[in-house]
Motif scaffolding. Structure first.
Motif: not given
Length: 178
Positions: A54, A57, A145
């Protein structure tokens, strides 16, 4: 022939070294990862550092696609399923029943935390479908994730290595909530 005499040499053989253990494990195409407490958590055909991360993030989590949950029709038509280069499974993790709301400068996220089944360490999360365009609601089950620094590869664990404090880079839920 006396079996105790013939097997005695076998039991006096030295244990394989860490390098020999790794060379035996390197012939496999399945990569396994453990929690920092050494509990087996993840098996994947793609090495963790090769997974996308990501970018926008705070946690820079690795994005791992998950296989669809098995149904009666997929079991019956297993030969007809399309083959993929990637396959990954979470093993021995516990999913929190209630989601956590994470707030940051960019907005908020509704996360369902994945925890180690042994020590309860947060090792990953799944997002809610409401954060993506569409009409679906609930937990998104096709992606997980994985937090960087929460895993140790089997080869690193066999060698006795642990992630250094500088490389862990975990962002605690309490730190982001503020």
């Amino acid at each position: 022939m006396d079996i105790t005499q013939s097997s005695r040499l076998h039991f006096h053989m030295p244990s394989p070294t860490a390098e020999e253990k790794i060379s035996l494990a390197a012939s496999s195409t399945v990569y396994t990862y453990h929690c920092l407490c050494t509990h087996l958590l993840l098996a994947t055909t793609t090495p963790l550092p090769s997974l996308p991360t990501r970018e926008h993030s705070c946690d820079k989590a690795h994005i791992m696609p998950l296989p669809p949950p098995p149904t009666a029709s997929t079991r019956a038509a297993k030969a007809e399923l399309p083959r993929s280069d990637h396959y990954g499974l979470l093993l021995s993790t516990r999913l929190d029943a209630k989601p956590e709301m994470i707030t940051s400068d960019e907005g908020f996220e509704k996360r369902y935390l994945q925890r180690c089944g042994r020590c309860n360490l947060v090792v990953g999360y799944q997002l809610d479908w409401q954060q993506f365009a569409g009409d679906r609601t609930g937990r998104r089950e096709d992606l997980v994730f994985l937090l960087p620094g929460g895993f140790v590869s089997t080869s690193e664990m066999v060698m006795g290595k642990t992630p250094s404090q500088g490389s862990i880079g975990l962002v605690g839920v309490a730190e982001v909530k503020a």
